[in-house]
Scaffold this motif. Sequence first.
Motif, PDB file in Angstrom:
ATOM      1  N   ASN A   1       0.726  -1.144  -0.044  1.00  0.00           N
ATOM      2  CA  ASN A   1       0.110  -0.169  -0.025  1.00  0.00           C
ATOM      3  C   ASN A   1       0.866   1.295  -0.136  1.00  0.00           C
ATOM      4  OD1 ASN A   1      -2.246  -1.301   0.120  1.00  0.00           O
ATOM      5  ND2 ASN A   1      -2.717  -1.522   2.135  1.00  0.00           N
ATOM      6  N   ARG A   2       1.950   1.433   0.893  1.00  0.00           N
ATOM      7  CA  ARG A   2       2.713   2.340   0.821  1.00  0.00           C
ATOM      8  C   ARG A   2       3.575   2.510  -0.369  1.00  0.00           C
ATOM      9  NH1 ARG A   2       7.120   2.798   5.620  1.00  0.00           N
ATOM     10  NH2 ARG A   2       8.260   1.133   4.378  1.00  0.00           N
ATOM     11  N   LEU A   3       4.125   1.575  -0.828  1.00  0.00           N
ATOM     12  CA  LEU A   3       4.653   1.486  -2.402  1.00  0.00           C
ATOM     13  C   LEU A   3       3.668   2.434  -3.323  1.00  0.00           C
ATOM     14  CD1 LEU A   3       7.106   0.136  -4.124  1.00  0.00           C
ATOM     15  CD2 LEU A   3       5.279  -1.384  -4.922  1.00  0.00           C
TER      16      LEU A   3
ATOM     17  N   ILE B   1       7.734  10.262   1.239  1.00  0.00           N
ATOM     18  CA  ILE B   1       7.714   9.377   0.212  1.00  0.00           C
ATOM     19  C   ILE B   1       8.941   8.711   0.335  1.00  0.00           C
ATOM     20  CG2 ILE B   1       8.131   9.425  -2.355  1.00  0.00           C
ATOM     21  CD1 ILE B   1       7.371  12.489  -2.274  1.00  0.00           C
ATOM     22  N   LYS B   2       8.795   7.313   0.173  1.00  0.00           N
ATOM     23  CA  LYS B   2      10.061   6.306   0.107  1.00  0.00           C
ATOM     24  C   LYS B   2      10.722   6.284  -1.077  1.00  0.00           C
ATOM     25  CE  LYS B   2      10.892   2.007   2.526  1.00  0.00           C
ATOM     26  NZ  LYS B   2      12.102   2.534   3.528  1.00  0.00           N
ATOM     27  N   SER B   3      11.328   7.440  -1.248  1.00  0.00           N
ATOM     28  CA  SER B   3      12.179   7.645  -2.624  1.00  0.00           C
ATOM     29  C   SER B   3      13.543   7.060  -2.624  1.00  0.00           C
ATOM     30  CB  SER B   3      12.398   9.205  -2.468  1.00  0.00           C
ATOM     31  OG  SER B   3      13.529   9.386  -3.256  1.00  0.00           O
TER      32      SER B   3
ATOM     33  N   THR C   1      13.056  14.421  14.434  1.00  0.00           N
ATOM     34  CA  THR C   1      12.103  13.758  13.426  1.00  0.00           C
ATOM     35  C   THR C   1      12.285  12.380  13.117  1.00  0.00           C
ATOM     36  OG1 THR C   1      14.045  14.187  11.729  1.00  0.00           O
ATOM     37  CG2 THR C   1      12.375  16.045  11.922  1.00  0.00           C
ATOM     38  N   GLU C   2      13.418  11.734  12.831  1.00  0.00           N
ATOM     39  CA  GLU C   2      13.576  10.387  12.467  1.00  0.00           C
ATOM     40  C   GLU C   2      14.881   9.697  12.476  1.00  0.00           C
ATOM     41  OE1 GLU C   2      11.650   8.540   9.042  1.00  0.00           O
ATOM     42  OE2 GLU C   2      12.208  10.296   8.075  1.00  0.00           O
ATOM     43  N   GLY C   3      15.128   8.565  12.560  1.00  0.00           N
ATOM     44  CA  GLY C   3      16.434   8.019  12.068  1.00  0.00           C
ATOM     45  C   GLY C   3      16.863   8.003  10.788  1.00  0.00           C
ATOM     46  N   SER C   4      18.090   7.367  10.250  1.00  0.00           N
ATOM     47  CA  SER C   4      18.440   7.501   8.834  1.00  0.00           C
ATOM     48  C   SER C   4      17.546   6.313   8.269  1.00  0.00           C
ATOM     49  CB  SER C   4      19.905   7.033   8.816  1.00  0.00           C
ATOM     50  OG  SER C   4      19.934   5.903   8.934  1.00  0.00           O
ATOM     51  N   SER C   5      17.309   5.479   8.994  1.00  0.00           N
ATOM     52  CA  SER C   5      16.372   4.116   8.221  1.00  0.00           C
ATOM     53  C   SER C   5      15.451   3.736   9.283  1.00  0.00           C
ATOM     54  CB  SER C   5      17.082   3.337   7.565  1.00  0.00           C
ATOM     55  OG  SER C   5      18.001   2.585   8.502  1.00  0.00           O
ATOM     56  N   SER C   6      14.939   4.540  10.115  1.00  0.00           N
ATOM     57  CA  SER C   6      14.077   4.238  11.169  1.00  0.00           C
ATOM     58  C   SER C   6      13.250   5.302  11.758  1.00  0.00           C
ATOM     59  CB  SER C   6      14.701   3.491  12.382  1.00  0.00           C
ATOM     60  OG  SER C   6      15.796   4.469  12.897  1.00  0.00           O
TER      61      SER C   6
ATOM     62  N   ASN D   1       6.078   7.293   7.333  1.00  0.00           N
ATOM     63  CA  ASN D   1       5.434   6.857   8.336  1.00  0.00           C
ATOM     64  C   ASN D   1       5.725   5.362   8.379  1.00  0.00           C
ATOM     65  OD1 ASN D   1       3.409   6.219  10.250  1.00  0.00           O
ATOM     66  ND2 ASN D   1       1.859   6.573   8.720  1.00  0.00           N
ATOM     67  N   GLY D   2       6.605   4.793   8.990  1.00  0.00           N
ATOM     68  CA  GLY D   2       7.004   3.361   9.227  1.00  0.00           C
ATOM     69  C   GLY D   2       5.878   2.398   9.299  1.00  0.00           C
ATOM     70  N   ILE D   3       5.962   1.352   8.803  1.00  0.00           N
ATOM     71  CA  ILE D   3       4.934   0.344   8.887  1.00  0.00           C
ATOM     72  C   ILE D   3       5.406  -0.216  10.376  1.00  0.00           C
ATOM     73  CG2 ILE D   3       4.304  -1.982   8.164  1.00  0.00           C
ATOM     74  CD1 ILE D   3       3.955   0.316   6.015  1.00  0.00           C
ATOM     75  N   THR D   4       6.452  -0.449  10.773  1.00  0.00           N
ATOM     76  CA  THR D   4       6.660  -0.743  12.302  1.00  0.00           C
ATOM     77  C   THR D   4       6.289   0.292  13.001  1.00  0.00           C
ATOM     78  OG1 THR D   4       9.130  -1.624  11.069  1.00  0.00           O
ATOM     79  CG2 THR D   4       8.614  -1.787  13.466  1.00  0.00           C
ATOM     80  N   ARG D   5       6.406   1.483  12.770  1.00  0.00           N
ATOM     81  CA  ARG D   5       5.823   2.574  13.624  1.00  0.00           C
ATOM     82  C   ARG D   5       4.280   2.348  13.664  1.00  0.00           C
ATOM     83  NH1 ARG D   5       3.086   7.347  12.795  1.00  0.00           N
ATOM     84  NH2 ARG D   5       3.633   9.253  13.748  1.00  0.00           N
TER      85      ARG D   5
ATOM     86  N   SER E   1      12.164  -0.338  12.888  1.00  0.00           N
ATOM     87  CA  SER E   1      11.899  -0.291  11.418  1.00  0.00           C
ATOM     88  C   SER E   1      11.883  -1.721  11.089  1.00  0.00           C
ATOM     89  CB  SER E   1      13.255   0.036  10.727  1.00  0.00           C
ATOM     90  OG  SER E   1      14.243  -0.970  11.006  1.00  0.00           O
ATOM     91  N   THR E   2      11.579  -2.114   9.878  1.00  0.00           N
ATOM     92  CA  THR E   2      11.418  -3.373   9.323  1.00  0.00           C
ATOM     93  C   THR E   2      12.392  -4.255   9.577  1.00  0.00           C
ATOM     94  OG1 THR E   2      10.052  -2.465   7.616  1.00  0.00           O
ATOM     95  CG2 THR E   2      11.234  -4.546   7.119  1.00  0.00           C
ATOM     96  N   THR E   3      13.795  -3.968   9.453  1.00  0.00           N
ATOM     97  CA  THR E   3      14.803  -4.788   9.761  1.00  0.00           C
ATOM     98  C   THR E   3      15.262  -4.981  11.432  1.00  0.00           C
ATOM     99  OG1 THR E   3      16.360  -2.787   9.105  1.00  0.00           O
ATOM    100  CG2 THR E   3      15.776  -4.580   7.587  1.00  0.00           C
TER     101      THR E   3
HETATM  102  N1  PMP Z   1      12.175   6.020   8.217  1.00  0.00           N
HETATM  103  C1  PMP Z   1      12.851   5.771   7.287  1.00  0.00           C
HETATM  104  C2  PMP Z   1      13.953   7.176   6.744  1.00  0.00           C
HETATM  105  C3  PMP Z   1      13.272   4.822   6.823  1.00  0.00           C
HETATM  106  O1  PMP Z   1      13.952   4.651   5.634  1.00  0.00           O
HETATM  107  C4  PMP Z   1      12.863   3.627   7.304  1.00  0.00           C
HETATM  108  C5  PMP Z   1      13.086   2.256   6.922  1.00  0.00           C
HETATM  109  N2  PMP Z   1      12.135   2.089   5.714  1.00  0.00           N
HETATM  110  C6  PMP Z   1      11.750   3.901   8.323  1.00  0.00           C
HETATM  111  C7  PMP Z   1      11.481   5.324   8.727  1.00  0.00           C
HETATM  112  C8  PMP Z   1      10.935   2.855   8.925  1.00  0.00           C
HETATM  113  O2  PMP Z   1      10.040   2.153   8.168  1.00  0.00           O
HETATM  114  P1  PMP Z   1       9.389   0.898   8.352  1.00  0.00           P
HETATM  115  O3  PMP Z   1       9.033   0.594   9.733  1.00  0.00           O
HETATM  116  O4  PMP Z   1       8.285   0.623   7.362  1.00  0.00           O
HETATM  117  O5  PMP Z   1      10.509  -0.161   8.029  1.00  0.00           O
END
Ligand code: PMP
Length: 282
Positions: free
Chosen positions: A49-51, A144-146, A176-181, A202-206, A240-242
Amino acid sequence: EKIIVNGEMLERNGFYVDIEDRGYQFGDGIYEVIRVYEGRMYTQEEHLNRLYESAGKIGLNISYTKEELTDHLEKLIQSNQLDTGIIYMQFTRGASPRQHAFPVEPVPASYVAYTKVMARPEVFMKEGVKGHLVEDIRWLRCDIKSLNLLGNIMAKQSASEAGCFEAIQHRGETVTEGSSSNVFIVKEGAVITHPATNLILNGITRQEIQKLCSESGIVFEEREFTVTNLMAADEVFIASTTSEVMPIVEIDNTVIGDGKPGQVTKQLQTLFWNRVVERAKL
Ligand code: PMP
């Protein structure tokens, strides 16, 4: 090892990207990372959906249905016999002579997906990790997950060089947020995280954590908090997902709480894993 290219399953070896693919030249595309536990995708619907949402926000047309994509991904997992890991997928605005504006004659989006073995980070989750504060220099469409990840990359590199697991980004005083979380603080039992605006993904894990909190009577507040609030929090974690629910026990040499993963964080780790087991039927 197989990959998906435009819906076809191919060998990974021998596949090359066009030098004028807009993803390669401009980062003109979007992506998703989906967790796979014991061969089963977790929250794939939410990720897909997010994609489509990200695609819509950049005017990119995905010419597959969600069912078709799910089918490709399931076949890829099977073919690569992936147990625990991730699926990475991306769509770019295709290959065409380099110019910034979208191709005049629409070209099909380039779509690739591949799998990767990745264990759950169990030791880090148990012991907690360090965070490093970094000014958030990214653009204003972080929702946007760019594929354009330079800001995120610079932030993460700075954290790595500081010997830390993750960057904690802030715009001025606001975290705000992490680099990938996503980043969360716990204060007097309440879980607080930045609202899902254009300034964060808006993280799916969030979103999973938000549901878990409401089901378990944990107060969950989406509101801005400051670097000062962060450093004085009872607990800090990222998600995050990972990384799932990952405790942050130290930020730039300041110990958070008692320097150990906090009670609420640990509770959310348990709730999260119970939900994975239940939803993925492990
Ligand atoms: N913020 C950013 C900038 C991310 O890259 C990610 C990882 N995709 C997240 C948050 C966490 O998102 P998710 O829980 O969907 O992995």
